[in-house]
Design an enzyme around this catalytic site. Sequence first.
Site, PDB file in Angstrom:
ATOM      1  N   ASP A   1      -6.547  -0.334   6.209  1.00  0.00           N
ATOM      2  CA  ASP A   1      -7.668   0.543   6.555  1.00  0.00           C
ATOM      3  C   ASP A   1      -7.165   1.823   7.212  1.00  0.00           C
ATOM      4  OD1 ASP A   1     -10.291   1.315   6.764  1.00  0.00           O
ATOM      5  OD2 ASP A   1     -10.674   0.194   8.609  1.00  0.00           O
TER       6      ASP A   1
ATOM      7  N   HIS B   1      -5.106   8.018   0.653  1.00  0.00           N
ATOM      8  CA  HIS B   1      -4.872   6.886  -0.256  1.00  0.00           C
ATOM      9  C   HIS B   1      -3.491   7.009  -0.907  1.00  0.00           C
ATOM     10  CE1 HIS B   1      -8.877   5.593   0.454  1.00  0.00           C
ATOM     11  NE2 HIS B   1      -9.469   6.573  -0.212  1.00  0.00           N
TER      12      HIS B   1
ATOM     13  N   LEU C   1       8.908 -12.864  -3.554  1.00  0.00           N
ATOM     14  CA  LEU C   1       7.570 -12.651  -2.997  1.00  0.00           C
ATOM     15  C   LEU C   1       6.491 -12.674  -4.089  1.00  0.00           C
ATOM     16  CD1 LEU C   1       5.808 -11.531  -0.521  1.00  0.00           C
ATOM     17  CD2 LEU C   1       6.255  -9.274  -1.488  1.00  0.00           C
TER      18      LEU C   1
HETATM   19  C1  FPP Z   1      -9.195   1.869   3.241  1.00  0.00           C
HETATM   20  O1  FPP Z   1      -9.126   3.133   3.887  1.00  0.00           O
HETATM   21  C2  FPP Z   1      -8.391   1.828   2.015  1.00  0.00           C
HETATM   22  C3  FPP Z   1      -8.867   1.653   0.743  1.00  0.00           C
HETATM   23  C4  FPP Z   1     -10.289   1.461   0.449  1.00  0.00           C
HETATM   24  C5  FPP Z   1      -8.003   1.660  -0.432  1.00  0.00           C
HETATM   25  C6  FPP Z   1      -6.604   1.151  -0.241  1.00  0.00           C
HETATM   26  C7  FPP Z   1      -5.805   1.632  -1.383  1.00  0.00           C
HETATM   27  C8  FPP Z   1      -4.508   2.037  -1.340  1.00  0.00           C
HETATM   28  C9  FPP Z   1      -3.653   1.952  -0.140  1.00  0.00           C
HETATM   29  C10 FPP Z   1      -3.864   2.599  -2.541  1.00  0.00           C
HETATM   30  C11 FPP Z   1      -3.697   1.721  -3.738  1.00  0.00           C
HETATM   31  C12 FPP Z   1      -3.169   0.371  -3.491  1.00  0.00           C
HETATM   32  C13 FPP Z   1      -2.186  -0.270  -4.160  1.00  0.00           C
HETATM   33  C14 FPP Z   1      -2.050  -1.710  -3.979  1.00  0.00           C
HETATM   34  C15 FPP Z   1      -1.205   0.402  -5.031  1.00  0.00           C
HETATM   35  P1  FPP Z   1     -10.483   3.934   4.098  1.00  0.00           P
HETATM   36  O2  FPP Z   1     -10.657   4.870   2.953  1.00  0.00           O
HETATM   37  O3  FPP Z   1     -11.611   2.983   4.307  1.00  0.00           O
HETATM   38  O4  FPP Z   1     -10.170   4.729   5.414  1.00  0.00           O
HETATM   39  P2  FPP Z   1     -11.234   5.146   6.528  1.00  0.00           P
HETATM   40  O5  FPP Z   1     -11.755   3.889   7.125  1.00  0.00           O
HETATM   41  O6  FPP Z   1     -10.410   5.950   7.475  1.00  0.00           O
HETATM   42  O7  FPP Z   1     -12.301   5.956   5.845  1.00  0.00           O
END
Ligand code: FPP
Length: 274
Positions: free
Chosen positions: A34, A51, A145
């Site tokens: 997150d 991201h 893993l």
């Molecule tokens: C949460 O941060 C994160 C996500 C919804 C997406 C996670 C995706 C990645 C790290 C990239 C792709 C993953 C892989 C496995 C290659 P948020 O957007 O909710 O952050 P915020 O709470 O600050 O708004």
Amino acid sequence: MGKATARPATRDQKAQIELKNRGEIPHHIAIIMDGNGRWAQRRGMPRIAGHKAGVESVRDIVEACGQLGVKYLTLYAFSTENWRRPEDEVSMLMRLLLRALRDETDRLQRNNVRLMAIGDMDTLPPEVRRELDDGIHKTSGNTGLTLVLALSYSGRWDITSAVRRLVGEAAAGRLAPEAVDEKLIGATLSTEGIPDPDLLVRSSGELRISNFLLWQLAYSEIYVTRTCWPSFRREELYDAVRDFQNRERRFGMVSAQIDKKTRLSGFVRKVTDS
Ligand code: FPP
């Protein structure tokens, strides 16, 4: 012939050795990644930049987990609820995922990582689904893993799907109500065959499970850090593991029943595996 001189261990290798000697390495780590959006916004960048930077953290954590001897790493990459985000963020996330899968499969292969996915795969764009299936197929023989990507996943979706399947079996006369126990429910969930997480890590400070592995996290130790996911690198993972090693996992029993030897023998893992 001259003696081969061993290369001195790097700082990171020393940290890993220290961690392995210190105590148990969690068998299964689950992570709620997150804080990507906040990380980007604080730097005056668009959310997608967070991201993108988050993918770098994924790469580092996957490699570090493999080196530490963690057997399963489950990453909450896209939740059922994430479909409700603005359309352009969803489509950019899907493109990012597609590119990461294309770029990283060879690295997973080289590092002996087996790829798996849980979630409602039918809702993913077909090209993401294809790339994912391809990566899963190519890495299926790997023995290091196991990386489990939770995509279009939620704990309630998982439980609802399992209940639907079991009720279907019962309605068809193939399942008696008395046969429904924790073991059967566990085996009907999307995580069938995957042991429950020992450690749940959440980045960016929120104290929530956010509809992640609701059934499977029943006895997991929880570690929350204020660090946003794009800044979460292996040193922080080591902190989480160190913290885990200081916990006493009692599974409803009393301290006296949980001597160190029993814990390390894997007895406790068997109690919770379904
Ligand atoms: C949460 O941060 C994160 C996500 C919804 C997406 C996670 C995706 C990645 C790290 C990239 C792709 C993953 C892989 C496995 C290659 P948020 O957007 O909710 O952050 P915020 O709470 O600050 O708004």
